[in-house]
Design a protein around this motif. Structure first.
Motif, PDB file in Angstrom:
ATOM      1  N   ARG A 168       0.819  -1.214   0.000  1.00 45.38           N
ATOM      2  CA  ARG A 168       0.000   0.000   0.000  1.00 45.38           C
ATOM      3  C   ARG A 168       0.855   1.267   0.000  1.00 45.38           C
ATOM      4  O   ARG A 168       0.348   2.354  -0.292  1.00 45.38           O
ATOM      5  CB  ARG A 168      -0.929  -0.001   1.214  1.00 45.38           C
ATOM      6  CG  ARG A 168      -1.958  -1.123   1.211  1.00 45.38           C
ATOM      7  CD  ARG A 168      -2.690  -1.206   2.529  1.00 45.38           C
ATOM      8  NE  ARG A 168      -1.783  -1.521   3.638  1.00 45.38           N
ATOM      9  CZ  ARG A 168      -2.154  -1.622   4.905  1.00 45.38           C
ATOM     10  NH1 ARG A 168      -3.420  -1.429   5.227  1.00 45.38           N
ATOM     11  NH2 ARG A 168      -1.274  -1.925   5.830  1.00 45.38           N
ATOM     12  N   SER A 189     -12.544  -9.615   5.693  1.00 41.87           N
ATOM     13  CA  SER A 189     -12.965  -8.390   6.386  1.00 41.87           C
ATOM     14  C   SER A 189     -12.110  -7.188   6.044  1.00 41.87           C
ATOM     15  O   SER A 189     -12.512  -6.045   6.275  1.00 41.87           O
ATOM     16  CB  SER A 189     -12.956  -8.615   7.900  1.00 41.87           C
ATOM     17  OG  SER A 189     -11.668  -9.019   8.340  1.00 41.87           O
ATOM     18  N   ASP A 190     -10.914  -7.414   5.468  1.00 43.87           N
ATOM     19  CA  ASP A 190     -10.003  -6.314   5.129  1.00 43.87           C
ATOM     20  C   ASP A 190     -10.073  -5.913   3.664  1.00 43.87           C
ATOM     21  O   ASP A 190      -9.419  -4.947   3.258  1.00 43.87           O
ATOM     22  CB  ASP A 190      -8.557  -6.708   5.463  1.00 43.87           C
ATOM     23  CG  ASP A 190      -8.307  -6.834   6.949  1.00 43.87           C
ATOM     24  OD1 ASP A 190      -9.106  -6.289   7.735  1.00 43.87           O
ATOM     25  OD2 ASP A 190      -7.307  -7.478   7.327  1.00 43.87           O
ATOM     26  N   SER A 226     -12.341  -4.529   1.510  1.00 49.07           N
ATOM     27  CA  SER A 226     -12.845  -3.223   1.067  1.00 49.07           C
ATOM     28  C   SER A 226     -11.895  -2.096   1.434  1.00 49.07           C
ATOM     29  O   SER A 226     -11.706  -1.142   0.661  1.00 49.07           O
ATOM     30  CB  SER A 226     -14.230  -2.963   1.673  1.00 49.07           C
ATOM     31  OG  SER A 226     -15.184  -3.874   1.167  1.00 49.07           O
ATOM     32  N   ASP A 227     -11.277  -2.199   2.597  1.00 52.85           N
ATOM     33  CA  ASP A 227     -10.401  -1.131   3.067  1.00 52.85           C
ATOM     34  C   ASP A 227      -9.023  -1.153   2.407  1.00 52.85           C
ATOM     35  O   ASP A 227      -8.409  -0.090   2.226  1.00 52.85           O
ATOM     36  CB  ASP A 227     -10.225  -1.220   4.591  1.00 52.85           C
ATOM     37  CG  ASP A 227     -11.480  -0.847   5.346  1.00 52.85           C
ATOM     38  OD1 ASP A 227     -12.318  -0.112   4.779  1.00 52.85           O
ATOM     39  OD2 ASP A 227     -11.636  -1.297   6.494  1.00 52.85           O
ATOM     40  N   HIS A 228      -8.532  -2.344   2.043  1.00 54.62           N
ATOM     41  CA  HIS A 228      -7.118  -2.419   1.671  1.00 54.62           C
ATOM     42  C   HIS A 228      -6.816  -2.955   0.273  1.00 54.62           C
ATOM     43  O   HIS A 228      -5.738  -2.650  -0.261  1.00 54.62           O
ATOM     44  CB  HIS A 228      -6.376  -3.281   2.704  1.00 54.62           C
ATOM     45  CG  HIS A 228      -6.456  -2.733   4.097  1.00 54.62           C
ATOM     46  ND1 HIS A 228      -5.932  -1.506   4.445  1.00 54.62           N
ATOM     47  CD2 HIS A 228      -7.010  -3.247   5.224  1.00 54.62           C
ATOM     48  CE1 HIS A 228      -6.153  -1.280   5.730  1.00 54.62           C
ATOM     49  NE2 HIS A 228      -6.818  -2.311   6.217  1.00 54.62           N
ATOM     50  N   SER A 268      -5.966  -0.054  -2.243  1.00 59.10           N
ATOM     51  CA  SER A 268      -4.689   0.619  -2.026  1.00 59.10           C
ATOM     52  C   SER A 268      -3.510  -0.288  -2.374  1.00 59.10           C
ATOM     53  O   SER A 268      -2.458   0.191  -2.811  1.00 59.10           O
ATOM     54  CB  SER A 268      -4.582   1.120  -0.585  1.00 59.10           C
ATOM     55  OG  SER A 268      -4.799   0.089   0.345  1.00 59.10           O
TER      56      SER A 268
END
Length: 309
Positions: free
Chosen positions: A48, A72-73, A75-77, A80
């Protein structure tokens, strides 16, 4: 120089394939630790971080994106991570080879093929479509040279959390029930992880593949039950089963974060899931590993893994 981001089972399979072809490889993950062969450089870093990826990959010829994260990670990561690797490829001029799954398509009523539109049904299918579109748009804009190789559920050495991983092969070796998901009597395409890796490397070596999506060839589709029965044949024991239906997954999701995240993907296990690789087969010579041979190699690895626990 080849750079592999991600040292999960697929990244390690790509590493083995590249080494078998006599190529030089560096691997990158967030911990700087992995069980890699002697002579392969291990680098600690976060994909990232665009400054890091640009600096570390400045001499790259090929960058393999095999980085994985817990559901669970995503969408956030995942966006990037893709941005960081696109910047690295743009800076170095390297080809970027993305190891993808088939989630972006969402549920369909035909065999999965590369010309399908993306129809996400939730956060995880949506983000997979987003990062794939970002990558191909960057290629079409002339910013990078990129290709996407997609595979269905894989199994093989190191693939502990695969649908044919510890809960199936590991359990059967330990005398326990195979824990499966959905309707195991429906046809469901699975790919041997070594074939997936070999397909990705094949795409990386053919410039005609660039700017496109390709489904990596797998052995002929059979039902999940048939594959598990093959595992039983290899082990020498008739499998018994514990099968999680959609209703059971919903209940388990109340208590188990991983099951809660998995609910979105249940459509793949409740209807036929057949993946076409006709496009790849027409373009490149490729010999798939037959299911029984793939299972033999996988069971052999699991035996050694369990024996060292």
């Amino acid at each position: 120089m080849n750079y592999i981001f991600g040292t999960g089972p697929l990244g390690m399979a790509v590493l083995r394939e590249l080494l078998n072809r006599g190529q030089k490889v560096k691997v990158i993950n967030r911990t700087g630790k992995a069980d890699i062969p002697q002579g392969v450089e291990m680098i600690k870093g976060d994909a990232r971080d665009r400054n890091f990826t640009k600096e570390i990959c400045k001499d790259a010829e090929k960058i393999f994106h095999c980085a994985g994260l817990p559901y669970s990670d995503w969408s956030d990561h995942l966006p990037s991570i893709m941005d960081g690797l696109i910047e690295a490829a743009a800076f170095s001029g390297a080809k970027l080879i993305y190891a993808d799954n088939l989630y972006a398509y969402g549920p369909v009523n035909v065999d999965y093929h590369e010309d399908l539109s993306y129809k996400p049904i939730g956060a995880k299918t949506k983000v997979r479509a987003q990062v794939a579109e970002n990558l191909l748009n960057s290629h079409q804009q002339g910013k990078i040279k990129a290709v996407i190789g997609r595979g269905p559920d894989f199994f093989g050495p190191r693939a502990l959390v695969a649908t044919l991983g510890s809960r199936v092969i590991g359990n059967l070796l330990l005398g326990k029930k195979a824990e499966a998901i959905g309707n195991i009597d429906l046809p469901h395409t699975h790919i041997f992880i070594e074939d997936f890796a070999r397909g990705l490397v094949t795409l990386s070596e053919n410039d005609g593949s660039l700017g496109q999506v390709w489904h990596i060839p797998a052995a002929p589709t059979v039902s999940t039950r048939e594959l598990i029965e093959m595992v039983g044949d290899e082990i020498g024991k008739k499998p018994t089963y514990r099968v999680a239906t959609s209703q059971i997954v919903n209940v388990l999701g109340l208590f188990d974060k991983n099951m809660r995240e998995f609910k979105e993907m249940m459509y793949m296990f409740n209807k036929p899931f057949i993946v076409s690789h006709a496009k790849f087969a027409k373009a490149f010579p490729f010999q798939v590993t037959e299911h029984r041979e793939a299972i033999r190699k996988t069971v052999d690895w699991f035996r050694k893994y369990i024996g060292n626990m």
